[in-house]
Motif scaffolding. Structure first.
Motif, mmCIF file in Angstrom:
data_model
loop_
_atom_site.group_PDB
_atom_site.id
_atom_site.type_symbol
_atom_site.label_atom_id
_atom_site.label_comp_id
_atom_site.label_asym_id
_atom_site.label_seq_id
_atom_site.Cartn_x
_atom_site.Cartn_y
_atom_site.Cartn_z
ATOM 1 N N TYR A 102 0.711 -1.203 -0.047
ATOM 2 C CA TYR A 102 -0.046 -0.032 -0.017
ATOM 3 C C TYR A 102 0.835 1.167 -0.016
ATOM 4 C CZ TYR A 102 -3.550 -3.278 1.319
ATOM 5 O OH TYR A 102 -4.552 -4.548 1.680
ATOM 6 N N SER A 103 2.118 1.414 -0.656
ATOM 7 C CA SER A 103 2.773 2.390 -0.549
ATOM 8 C C SER A 103 3.872 2.352 -1.772
ATOM 9 C CB SER A 103 3.758 2.719 0.689
ATOM 10 O OG SER A 103 4.668 1.519 0.866
ATOM 11 N N ALA A 104 4.457 3.631 -2.046
ATOM 12 C CA ALA A 104 5.476 3.808 -3.241
ATOM 13 C C ALA A 104 5.988 4.995 -2.697
ATOM 14 C CB ALA A 104 4.756 3.875 -4.437
ATOM 15 N N SER A 105 7.559 5.026 -3.098
ATOM 16 C CA SER A 105 8.339 6.177 -2.661
ATOM 17 C C SER A 105 9.196 6.345 -4.204
ATOM 18 C CB SER A 105 9.202 5.759 -1.658
ATOM 19 O OG SER A 105 10.018 6.776 -1.369
ATOM 20 N N THR A 106 9.275 7.658 -4.213
ATOM 21 C CA THR A 106 10.326 7.987 -5.454
ATOM 22 C C THR A 106 11.347 8.902 -4.875
ATOM 23 O OG1 THR A 106 8.275 7.893 -6.811
ATOM 24 C CG2 THR A 106 10.071 9.253 -7.642
ATOM 25 N N SER A 107 12.557 8.644 -5.496
ATOM 26 C CA SER A 107 13.688 9.384 -5.203
ATOM 27 C C SER A 107 13.961 10.492 -6.209
ATOM 28 C CB SER A 107 15.124 8.691 -5.294
ATOM 29 O OG SER A 107 15.044 7.715 -4.095
ATOM 30 N N LEU A 108 13.940 11.644 -5.792
ATOM 31 C CA LEU A 108 13.960 12.849 -6.715
ATOM 32 C C LEU A 108 15.321 13.377 -6.594
ATOM 33 C CD1 LEU A 108 10.172 14.093 -6.374
ATOM 34 C CD2 LEU A 108 11.372 12.768 -8.078
ATOM 35 N N SER A 109 15.811 14.412 -7.281
ATOM 36 C CA SER A 109 17.092 14.891 -7.148
ATOM 37 C C SER A 109 17.327 15.803 -5.795
ATOM 38 C CB SER A 109 17.389 15.900 -8.283
ATOM 39 O OG SER A 109 16.615 16.935 -8.386
ATOM 40 N N ASN A 110 16.435 16.449 -5.158
ATOM 41 C CA ASN A 110 16.395 17.067 -4.030
ATOM 42 C C ASN A 110 15.486 16.451 -2.786
ATOM 43 O OD1 ASN A 110 18.369 19.085 -4.714
ATOM 44 N ND2 ASN A 110 16.737 20.038 -6.071
ATOM 45 N N GLY A 111 15.224 15.276 -2.895
ATOM 46 C CA GLY A 111 14.502 14.737 -1.818
ATOM 47 C C GLY A 111 13.508 13.502 -2.086
ATOM 48 N N ARG A 112 12.811 12.908 -1.331
ATOM 49 C CA ARG A 112 11.957 11.719 -1.566
ATOM 50 C C ARG A 112 10.461 12.002 -1.415
ATOM 51 N NH1 ARG A 112 12.412 6.513 -2.064
ATOM 52 N NH2 ARG A 112 14.663 6.648 -1.854
ATOM 53 N N LEU A 113 9.579 11.514 -2.393
ATOM 54 C CA LEU A 113 8.587 11.756 -2.583
ATOM 55 C C LEU A 113 7.552 10.196 -2.240
ATOM 56 C CD1 LEU A 113 5.494 13.127 -3.429
ATOM 57 C CD2 LEU A 113 5.959 12.509 -5.689
ATOM 58 N N SER A 114 6.641 10.218 -1.114
ATOM 59 C CA SER A 114 6.157 8.912 -0.826
ATOM 60 C C SER A 114 4.714 8.982 -0.831
ATOM 61 C CB SER A 114 6.438 8.683 0.638
ATOM 62 O OG SER A 114 7.887 8.291 0.745
ATOM 63 N N THR A 115 3.906 8.084 -1.063
ATOM 64 C CA THR A 115 2.513 7.790 -1.142
ATOM 65 C C THR A 115 2.151 6.602 -0.459
ATOM 66 O OG1 THR A 115 2.288 9.007 -2.939
ATOM 67 C CG2 THR A 115 0.302 7.643 -2.482
ATOM 68 N N SER A 116 1.218 6.707 0.713
ATOM 69 C CA SER A 116 0.671 5.581 1.308
ATOM 70 C C SER A 116 -0.701 5.591 1.440
ATOM 71 C CB SER A 116 1.399 5.399 2.509
ATOM 72 O OG SER A 116 1.014 6.454 3.567
ATOM 73 N N ILE A 117 -1.289 4.209 1.442
ATOM 74 C CA ILE A 117 -2.761 4.149 1.692
ATOM 75 C C ILE A 117 -2.780 3.159 2.744
ATOM 76 C CG2 ILE A 117 -4.837 3.407 0.712
ATOM 77 C CD1 ILE A 117 -3.820 3.807 -2.183
ATOM 78 N N SER A 118 -3.876 3.772 3.744
ATOM 79 C CA SER A 118 -4.284 2.818 4.869
ATOM 80 C C SER A 118 -5.614 2.752 5.071
ATOM 81 C CB SER A 118 -3.353 3.011 6.107
ATOM 82 O OG SER A 118 -3.692 4.430 6.506
ATOM 83 N N GLN A 119 -6.038 1.723 5.759
ATOM 84 C CA GLN A 119 -7.641 1.569 5.894
ATOM 85 C C GLN A 119 -7.939 2.251 7.088
ATOM 86 O OE1 GLN A 119 -8.785 -2.566 5.880
ATOM 87 N NE2 GLN A 119 -10.745 -2.098 6.400
ATOM 88 N N GLU A 120 -9.036 3.088 7.031
ATOM 89 C CA GLU A 120 -9.625 3.645 8.216
ATOM 90 C C GLU A 120 -10.380 2.770 9.221
ATOM 91 O OE1 GLU A 120 -11.767 7.302 7.242
ATOM 92 O OE2 GLU A 120 -10.437 7.597 5.865
ATOM 93 N N ASP A 121 -10.668 3.327 10.583
ATOM 94 C CA ASP A 121 -11.397 2.383 11.386
ATOM 95 C C ASP A 121 -12.705 2.368 11.160
ATOM 96 O OD1 ASP A 121 -9.140 1.664 12.842
ATOM 97 O OD2 ASP A 121 -9.036 3.470 14.191
#
Length: 135
Positions: free
Chosen positions: A31-50
């Protein structure tokens, strides 16, 4: 902005796009992905709510995060694409060594379609993560 249980009917047409620069995107977990960019890291994550939707299916939340490790101050906007629709948050400034994020709650993801998190940077490009799915 809350999407709620809205059924979104158009198929997501895009795959991962690295617009205007070299980036390396890789799915890290289910449920997540991460991308290295030249000046940092972009991440996306999905999680189930309660909580659950009226039909008993889950509500989901999505978080986009950018950890800025170099370069000058940027003005950026976070968002995601799902079923051909795009959702976003307001623009905000970010300096080096800052971490910024955006949350989207009460999402009605109910299939195995790809969700693609992104960050648009004024005067630059839009940077996309690898697709994430709840399946």
């Amino acid at each position: 902005m809350r999407i709620g249980t809205r059924v979104i009917g158009t198929a997501l047409a895009g795959a991962l796009l690295a617009v205007g620069g070299a980036s390396q995107a890789m799915a890290q977990a289910k449920y997540s992905a991460s991308t290295s960019l030249s000046n940092g890291r972009l991440s996306t994550s999905i999680s189930q709510e309660d909580k659950t939707q009226p039909d008993g299916s889950a509500f989901w939340q999505l978080q986009d995060v950018y950890e800025k490790t170099g370069g000058g101050t940027i003005t950026a906007q976070f968002g995601f694409n799902y079923h051909g629709y795009s959702y976003n948050r307001d623009w905000s400034d970010q300096s080096v060594n800052q971490t910024k994020d955006a949350w989207f709650w009460d999402l009605g993801f109910n299939d195995c379609q790809n969700v693609i998190g992104w960050m648009a940077v004024k005067g630059q490009n839009t940077f996309y993560n690898a697709p994430v799915t709840i399946c």
